[in-house]
Design an enzyme around this catalytic site. Sequence first.
Site, PDB file in Angstrom:
ATOM      1  N   HIS A 161       0.822  -1.232   0.000  1.00 42.37           N
ATOM      2  CA  HIS A 161       0.000   0.000   0.000  1.00 42.37           C
ATOM      3  C   HIS A 161       0.848   1.272   0.000  1.00 42.37           C
ATOM      4  O   HIS A 161       0.308   2.367  -0.135  1.00 42.37           O
ATOM      5  CB  HIS A 161      -0.933   0.025   1.222  1.00 42.37           C
ATOM      6  CG  HIS A 161      -2.011  -1.011   1.188  1.00 42.37           C
ATOM      7  ND1 HIS A 161      -2.931  -1.102   0.160  1.00 42.37           N
ATOM      8  CD2 HIS A 161      -2.321  -2.021   2.051  1.00 42.37           C
ATOM      9  CE1 HIS A 161      -3.759  -2.115   0.401  1.00 42.37           C
ATOM     10  NE2 HIS A 161      -3.402  -2.686   1.544  1.00 42.37           N
ATOM     11  N   ASP A 196      -2.882 -10.401  -2.658  1.00 38.41           N
ATOM     12  CA  ASP A 196      -3.476  -9.949  -1.391  1.00 38.41           C
ATOM     13  C   ASP A 196      -4.948  -9.572  -1.645  1.00 38.41           C
ATOM     14  O   ASP A 196      -5.312  -9.163  -2.747  1.00 38.41           O
ATOM     15  CB  ASP A 196      -2.699  -8.727  -0.889  1.00 38.41           C
ATOM     16  CG  ASP A 196      -3.084  -8.314   0.512  1.00 38.41           C
ATOM     17  OD1 ASP A 196      -2.347  -8.679   1.452  1.00 38.41           O
ATOM     18  OD2 ASP A 196      -4.108  -7.606   0.683  1.00 38.41           O
ATOM     19  N   HIS A 198      -6.471  -7.041  -0.705  1.00 36.84           N
ATOM     20  CA  HIS A 198      -6.589  -5.613  -0.987  1.00 36.84           C
ATOM     21  C   HIS A 198      -5.748  -5.220  -2.197  1.00 36.84           C
ATOM     22  O   HIS A 198      -4.661  -5.760  -2.408  1.00 36.84           O
ATOM     23  CB  HIS A 198      -6.125  -4.801   0.229  1.00 36.84           C
ATOM     24  CG  HIS A 198      -6.858  -5.137   1.481  1.00 36.84           C
ATOM     25  ND1 HIS A 198      -6.340  -6.022   2.421  1.00 36.84           N
ATOM     26  CD2 HIS A 198      -8.065  -4.747   1.935  1.00 36.84           C
ATOM     27  CE1 HIS A 198      -7.209  -6.143   3.419  1.00 36.84           C
ATOM     28  NE2 HIS A 198      -8.264  -5.390   3.146  1.00 36.84           N
ATOM     29  N   ASP A 285      -5.052 -12.761   3.155  1.00 39.01           N
ATOM     30  CA  ASP A 285      -6.318 -12.264   3.707  1.00 39.01           C
ATOM     31  C   ASP A 285      -7.508 -12.556   2.787  1.00 39.01           C
ATOM     32  O   ASP A 285      -8.628 -12.129   3.066  1.00 39.01           O
ATOM     33  CB  ASP A 285      -6.239 -10.772   4.079  1.00 39.01           C
ATOM     34  CG  ASP A 285      -5.445  -9.951   3.096  1.00 39.01           C
ATOM     35  OD1 ASP A 285      -5.074 -10.473   2.028  1.00 39.01           O
ATOM     36  OD2 ASP A 285      -5.182  -8.760   3.386  1.00 39.01           O
TER      37      ASP A 285
HETATM   38 ZN   LIG Z   1      -4.515  -7.077   2.500  1.00 38.54          ZN
END
Ligand SMILES: [Zn+2]
Length: 343
Positions: A161, A196, A198, A285
């Site tokens: 991120h 991931d 996200h 995740d």
């Molecule tokens: Zn994540």
Amino acid sequence: MKTFYAATHLEHSPKEEFEQGRAAPTVEIPERVEQVKRRLEERKIGPLLKPKAFGDEAILRIHDSDFVRFLTGAYPKWREKYWNDDADAVPSVWPARGLREMRDGDIEKQLGSYCFDTATPIGKGTWSAAREAVNIALSAAEAVHSGERAAFALARPPGHHASGDVYGGYCYLNNVAIAAQWLRDQGRRPAILDVDYHHGNGTQAIFYRRDDVLFASIHADPAFAYPHYLGYADEKGEGAGEEKNINFPLPRKTAWPEYSHALDRALKAVKDFGTDILLVSLGLDTFEGDPICRFKITTEDYLRMGEIIGRAGLPSVFVFEGGYNIEHLGVNTVNVLEGFLEV
Ligand SMILES: [Zn+2]
């Protein structure tokens, strides 16, 4: 498979984050990596090695020097201002539209300028852990560049991120991007596959206008999921980078059949790019039991994920990202690596 690990990450132990309007215990805790380490040892995947110390040059190929200087000194500066409080440094005000963006001066101004959320506290050991996570990613990249079929960077805090000059989403320095750039500088043609839950907004932003590193990401649709402001299918790269950025946003409750379809398509793009070394942003995740995410990938599915990545036939650097179900995180992570090794 060699794994790179350092206990330095234990010093980065944030107490709480702010989610859904209230303070809550953070899920990005040291125990995550310790669980994976135990499972690796149990399954005898290969040696657990200390990372080599790389200089700052590799970081500065990706991150702005002002940003790195800020991260290095943020916690001491915060403590200087709030000397009678032991809370971690978290922004509470941002230079949104109509306000002036000012990256210097008071620590509150700096935090709001450099951080995009309230989930990414800077504590006493944050910088040293983030810095060591980069060494871990680079050591794994170097091992694979030198001829290993694959290596695992058990890095924490995660990185995908964080962009060149903005951090957030539990990430400070972009480990996988720094490793990809290092490989590029050795004359390789790297691609990054981000699995991931996200979207890897930081990695996307870093390579968005470049044609020499491909970024393919499979993630929860940002229409409902973090990071909300990036990760849509129409983001395909710009300028020289056009068509070198591929997003696969997927709906809530995505299970293996739909997920594996996106994975096949992402790996086809990786092959078509002429990739000679693959970096995998390995977030777990997507697991059906993850406390903060909404996909339905099972423990068994992670074996298949590893097999499919293995069948791409590329030297591969796995870099640890998210995954918050402490009980199953070790097995799920190692399943991907074992699936890969079975091919
Ligand atoms: Zn994540």
